[in-house]
Design a protein around this motif. Structure first.
Motif, PDB file in Angstrom:
ATOM      1  N   ASN A  73     -15.758  89.311  30.664  1.00 60.63           N
ATOM      2  CA  ASN A  73     -14.403  89.708  30.259  1.00 60.63           C
ATOM      3  C   ASN A  73     -13.603  90.051  31.501  1.00 60.63           C
ATOM      4  O   ASN A  73     -14.108  89.940  32.617  1.00 60.63           O
ATOM      5  CB  ASN A  73     -14.479  90.891  29.284  1.00 60.63           C
ATOM      6  N   THR A  74     -12.365  90.472  31.308  1.00 62.41           N
ATOM      7  CA  THR A  74     -11.522  90.750  32.474  1.00 62.41           C
ATOM      8  C   THR A  74     -11.389  92.261  32.722  1.00 62.41           C
ATOM      9  O   THR A  74     -10.494  92.689  33.436  1.00 62.41           O
ATOM     10  CB  THR A  74     -10.149  90.070  32.325  1.00 62.41           C
ATOM     11  N   ALA A  75     -12.275  93.029  32.085  1.00 62.90           N
ATOM     12  CA  ALA A  75     -12.519  94.440  32.441  1.00 62.90           C
ATOM     13  C   ALA A  75     -11.293  95.344  32.308  1.00 62.90           C
ATOM     14  O   ALA A  75     -11.130  96.292  33.081  1.00 62.90           O
ATOM     15  CB  ALA A  75     -13.118  94.519  33.851  1.00 62.90           C
ATOM     16  N   ILE A  76     -10.447  95.048  31.334  1.00 60.26           N
ATOM     17  CA  ILE A  76      -9.239  95.869  31.155  1.00 60.26           C
ATOM     18  C   ILE A  76      -9.519  96.995  30.158  1.00 60.26           C
ATOM     19  O   ILE A  76     -10.126  96.780  29.111  1.00 60.26           O
ATOM     20  CB  ILE A  76      -8.055  94.992  30.674  1.00 60.26           C
ATOM     21  N   VAL A  77      -9.061  98.187  30.511  1.00 63.85           N
ATOM     22  CA  VAL A  77      -9.195  99.359  29.636  1.00 63.85           C
ATOM     23  C   VAL A  77      -7.785  99.839  29.326  1.00 63.85           C
ATOM     24  O   VAL A  77      -6.973 100.019  30.241  1.00 63.85           O
ATOM     25  CB  VAL A  77      -9.992 100.481  30.344  1.00 63.85           C
ATOM     26  N   ARG A  78      -7.480 100.019  28.055  1.00 64.22           N
ATOM     27  CA  ARG A  78      -6.156 100.516  27.647  1.00 64.22           C
ATOM     28  C   ARG A  78      -6.291 101.082  26.243  1.00 64.22           C
ATOM     29  O   ARG A  78      -7.286 100.815  25.554  1.00 64.22           O
ATOM     30  CB  ARG A  78      -5.101  99.394  27.690  1.00 64.22           C
ATOM     31  N   SER A  79      -5.269 101.843  25.818  1.00 63.97           N
ATOM     32  CA  SER A  79      -5.351 102.420  24.463  1.00 63.97           C
ATOM     33  C   SER A  79      -4.031 102.255  23.714  1.00 63.97           C
ATOM     34  O   SER A  79      -3.788 102.971  22.750  1.00 63.97           O
ATOM     35  CB  SER A  79      -5.735 103.899  24.550  1.00 63.97           C
ATOM     36  N   ASN A  80      -3.182 101.327  24.156  1.00 63.78           N
ATOM     37  CA  ASN A  80      -1.858 101.209  23.508  1.00 63.78           C
ATOM     38  C   ASN A  80      -1.936 100.386  22.215  1.00 63.78           C
ATOM     39  O   ASN A  80      -1.320  99.337  22.092  1.00 63.78           O
ATOM     40  CB  ASN A  80      -0.799 100.655  24.478  1.00 63.78           C
ATOM     41  N   TYR A  81      -2.722 100.913  21.279  1.00 69.72           N
ATOM     42  CA  TYR A  81      -2.916 100.251  19.978  1.00 69.72           C
ATOM     43  C   TYR A  81      -1.882 100.751  18.971  1.00 69.72           C
ATOM     44  O   TYR A  81      -1.142 101.703  19.246  1.00 69.72           O
ATOM     45  CB  TYR A  81      -4.367 100.467  19.519  1.00 69.72           C
ATOM     46  N   LEU A  82      -1.848 100.097  17.823  1.00 63.09           N
ATOM     47  CA  LEU A  82      -0.705 100.325  16.926  1.00 63.09           C
ATOM     48  C   LEU A  82      -1.046 101.003  15.607  1.00 63.09           C
ATOM     49  O   LEU A  82      -0.141 101.387  14.861  1.00 63.09           O
ATOM     50  CB  LEU A  82      -0.013  98.978  16.642  1.00 63.09           C
ATOM     51  N   LEU A 280      -1.011  85.213  29.247  1.00 61.20           N
ATOM     52  CA  LEU A 280      -1.644  85.449  30.544  1.00 61.20           C
ATOM     53  C   LEU A 280      -1.823  86.938  30.794  1.00 61.20           C
ATOM     54  O   LEU A 280      -0.961  87.736  30.421  1.00 61.20           O
ATOM     55  CB  LEU A 280      -0.713  84.845  31.594  1.00 61.20           C
ATOM     56  N   TYR A 281      -2.950  87.313  31.376  1.00 57.44           N
ATOM     57  CA  TYR A 281      -3.117  88.668  31.916  1.00 57.44           C
ATOM     58  C   TYR A 281      -3.798  88.537  33.260  1.00 57.44           C
ATOM     59  O   TYR A 281      -4.661  87.677  33.451  1.00 57.44           O
ATOM     60  CB  TYR A 281      -3.914  89.591  30.979  1.00 57.44           C
ATOM     61  N   VAL A 282      -3.393  89.385  34.194  1.00 56.49           N
ATOM     62  CA  VAL A 282      -3.970  89.293  35.538  1.00 56.49           C
ATOM     63  C   VAL A 282      -3.993  90.669  36.191  1.00 56.49           C
ATOM     64  O   VAL A 282      -3.096  91.498  35.968  1.00 56.49           O
ATOM     65  CB  VAL A 282      -3.197  88.254  36.400  1.00 56.49           C
ATOM     66  N   GLY A 363     -14.174  90.535  19.217  1.00 61.57           N
ATOM     67  CA  GLY A 363     -13.110  89.604  19.608  1.00 61.57           C
ATOM     68  C   GLY A 363     -12.832  89.626  21.094  1.00 61.57           C
ATOM     69  O   GLY A 363     -13.714  89.360  21.922  1.00 61.57           O
ATOM     70  N   THR A 364     -11.607  89.982  21.450  1.00 64.28           N
ATOM     71  CA  THR A 364     -11.214  90.015  22.868  1.00 64.28           C
ATOM     72  C   THR A 364     -11.012  91.457  23.346  1.00 64.28           C
ATOM     73  O   THR A 364     -10.367  91.680  24.358  1.00 64.28           O
ATOM     74  CB  THR A 364      -9.905  89.239  23.076  1.00 64.28           C
ATOM     75  N   TRP A 365     -11.531  92.434  22.594  1.00 64.85           N
ATOM     76  CA  TRP A 365     -11.208  93.832  22.901  1.00 64.85           C
ATOM     77  C   TRP A 365     -12.460  94.703  23.058  1.00 64.85           C
ATOM     78  O   TRP A 365     -12.378  95.935  22.982  1.00 64.85           O
ATOM     79  CB  TRP A 365     -10.291  94.402  21.802  1.00 64.85           C
ATOM     80  N   PHE A 367     -14.799  95.189  25.710  1.00 62.28           N
ATOM     81  CA  PHE A 367     -15.197  95.927  26.909  1.00 62.28           C
ATOM     82  C   PHE A 367     -14.616  97.341  26.911  1.00 62.28           C
ATOM     83  O   PHE A 367     -15.299  98.317  27.183  1.00 62.28           O
ATOM     84  CB  PHE A 367     -14.771  95.173  28.175  1.00 62.28           C
ATOM     85  N   LYS A 368     -13.316  97.424  26.564  1.00 60.01           N
ATOM     86  CA  LYS A 368     -12.657  98.723  26.638  1.00 60.01           C
ATOM     87  C   LYS A 368     -13.245  99.733  25.652  1.00 60.01           C
ATOM     88  O   LYS A 368     -13.046 100.926  25.783  1.00 60.01           O
ATOM     89  CB  LYS A 368     -11.144  98.573  26.427  1.00 60.01           C
ATOM     90  N   ALA A 369     -13.968  99.233  24.643  1.00 61.44           N
ATOM     91  CA  ALA A 369     -14.540 100.123  23.618  1.00 61.44           C
ATOM     92  C   ALA A 369     -15.987 100.495  23.917  1.00 61.44           C
ATOM     93  O   ALA A 369     -16.626 101.167  23.107  1.00 61.44           O
ATOM     94  CB  ALA A 369     -14.448  99.441  22.253  1.00 61.44           C
ATOM     95  N   ALA A 410      -2.915  93.094  20.335  1.00 61.07           N
ATOM     96  CA  ALA A 410      -3.705  92.206  21.195  1.00 61.07           C
ATOM     97  C   ALA A 410      -2.895  91.957  22.457  1.00 61.07           C
ATOM     98  O   ALA A 410      -1.666  91.885  22.421  1.00 61.07           O
ATOM     99  CB  ALA A 410      -3.996  90.901  20.483  1.00 61.07           C
ATOM    100  N   SER A 411      -3.585  91.841  23.584  1.00 63.19           N
ATOM    101  CA  SER A 411      -2.840  91.822  24.842  1.00 63.19           C
ATOM    102  C   SER A 411      -2.041  90.538  25.020  1.00 63.19           C
ATOM    103  O   SER A 411      -0.996  90.532  25.633  1.00 63.19           O
ATOM    104  CB  SER A 411      -3.790  92.012  26.006  1.00 63.19           C
ATOM    105  N   VAL A 412      -2.537  89.439  24.503  1.00 63.49           N
ATOM    106  CA  VAL A 412      -1.737  88.211  24.523  1.00 63.49           C
ATOM    107  C   VAL A 412      -1.744  87.644  23.105  1.00 63.49           C
ATOM    108  O   VAL A 412      -2.321  88.234  22.217  1.00 63.49           O
ATOM    109  CB  VAL A 412      -2.267  87.170  25.526  1.00 63.49           C
TER     110      VAL A 412
END
Ligand code: PYC
Length: 414
Positions: A73-82, A280-282, A363-365, A367-369, A410-412
């Motif tokens: 994965n791309t190792a992103i951690v965030r919590s801006n869920y809805l 895209l995410y980078v 899915g795509t979420w 790693f952060k969990a 979802a980020s994208v």
């Protein structure tokens, strides 16, 4: 230098201790068997041992630890869920991550960067404003920022997108958004679990799960039978092959997701940049590589191959945003499996089969969990009661029509 390195690697006096023991042979009985030696399975093993004193645990990994979604994965951690359920869950994870290097006594290179979700139209900016307000209401640190603010933080970004794409009108900004060293997360949880007595068995495949009268009684592996009354499946993209063994129906469908990294560059990109319009995410890793990804591949498939189509498409969109990267070399790309749910939330907890617990739908979420899933699944397995944070993610929600819709977070555009 390479010669010295080789001598060092082959020397019996190698001074570093192993991250975890190589257990002798598979035992005949364990209190808990965890299928899947990724971050989630290893974290569950760690918290079972640390918080509940349950140490007669075997983690079975059919490959090497972290070989699946954890290392892909791309190792992103965030919590801006809805949703309130998602925000509480991912915020707990983010807070655990913030202290995890200290907790596991291992440098996870956790690096708080700030996470931008770019808006390429007034309509998209309105959506980001709505997301910011929902986030604030749920106690998540998020706000809408102007193009000037973005430019100040990410001077290399071309706000006009070179005229090839719609320009940037602003962004949703989530300051605690972070990245971490994903392999290290798996290694550190493995070490913490191993130190407390958990056995980690690599290269062991589960071929069947023995269920009698609705209760788990054992696990068949390619290296023998194990008696156990508790099995946790934490295999993300391989979940459907495990749930088939216990005749459990889930709505999961598997899609590939690809990513790539560039050659290492001097540190210059301090933030995580996401464009839903450009898919895209980078971010720039602590090793200096640009790490980027896109949406899911557009077909259901169990495949971890990488494609030229993906690399060309992503590189093109990276150049729309960062034309100054035109001479940067891509050095590696890979694919992973995503077990997608209809509502973009995970499936976690107890199941109708006594002693069979599920940690899936990542899915795509996923790693952060990692920390929060380990913590809550350990509670669930130890007490046979779903942890309050994961009750909304129970498999039953699909038959009760109580979905937890997180698609908008979802980020994208997955
Ligand atoms: O949810 O932040 C995310 C994410 C990044 C890459 C894929 N998903």
């Amino acid at each position: 230098m390479p010669h010295r390195l080789l001598k060092f690697a082959l020397s019996p006096d190698y001074p570093e201790s192993r991250m975890f023991r190589a257990p002798p042979r598979l035992g005949d009985r364990y209190d808990v068997v965890i299928i899947g030696g990724g971050g989630h399975g290893l974290a569950a093993a760690y918290y079972l041992a640390r918080d509940y004193g349950i140490t007669n645990v075997a983690v079975l990994e059919k490959d090497y630890i972290g070989a699946g979604g954890t290392g892909r994965n791309t190792a992103i951690v965030r919590s801006n869920y809805l949703t309130p359920e998602g925000a509480a869950f991912y915020q707990t994870s983010l807070e655990l991550f913030q202290d995890l290097s200290r907790d596991l006594d291992y440098n996870l290179f956790y690096s708080e960067r700030g996470h931008f979700t770019l808006a390429h139209s007034p309509a998209s900016l309105r959506t980001q404003r709505w997301r910011a307000e929902v986030n604030k209401h749920l106690g998540i640190d998020s706000r809408v920022v102007t193009p000037d603010f973005i430019k100040e933080c990410v001077p290399e970004l071309d706000l006009s997108c070179g005229g090839h794409q719609a320009p940037i009108y602003g962004a949703l900004y989530h300051p605690p958004g972070a990245i971490a060293r994903h392999d290290a997360v798996a290694w550190a949880y493995a070490r913490g679990a191993d130190e407390r007595g958990v056995e980690i068995h690599q290269n062991v495949s589960v071929t069947d799960i023995d269920v009698r009268d609705g209760q788990v009684v054992g696990v068949q592996t390619d290296q023998g039978y194990i008696a156990t009354n508790k099995v946790l499946s934490a295999v993300a993209g391989w979940t459907t092959s495990i749930t088939e063994m216990v005749d459990l129906r889930t709505p999961l469908v598997i899609y590939p997701l690809q990513a790539l990294v560039s050659e290492p560059l001097k540190p210059f990109l301090n933030h995580i940049v996401v464009s839903a319009s450009l898919h895209l995410y980078v971010s720039q890793s602590t090793r200096g590589e640009l790490v980027g990804g896109a949406s899911l591949d557009p077909y259901e498939l169990i495949s971890m191959r990488s494609t030229l189509d993906f690399a060309e498409g992503l590189a093109g969109h990276m150049l729309d945003l960062f034309p100054c990267w035109s001479q940067v070399n891509v050095v590696r790309q890979w694919g992973g499996l995503c077990d997608m749910t209809p509502d973009f939330s995970p499936i976690m907890g107890t199941t109708p089969i006594e002693g069979f617990y599920i940690d899936a739908g990542w899915g795509t979420w996923g790693f952060k969990a990692t920390p929060v899933s380990g913590l809550t699944m350990a509670h669930t397995v130890a007490t046979d009661a779903d942890h309050p944070l994961i009750r909304p993610f129970h498999l039953q929600r699909f038959s009760n029509f109580q979905l937890v819709g997180e698609k908008g977070a979802a980020s994208v555009g997955h």
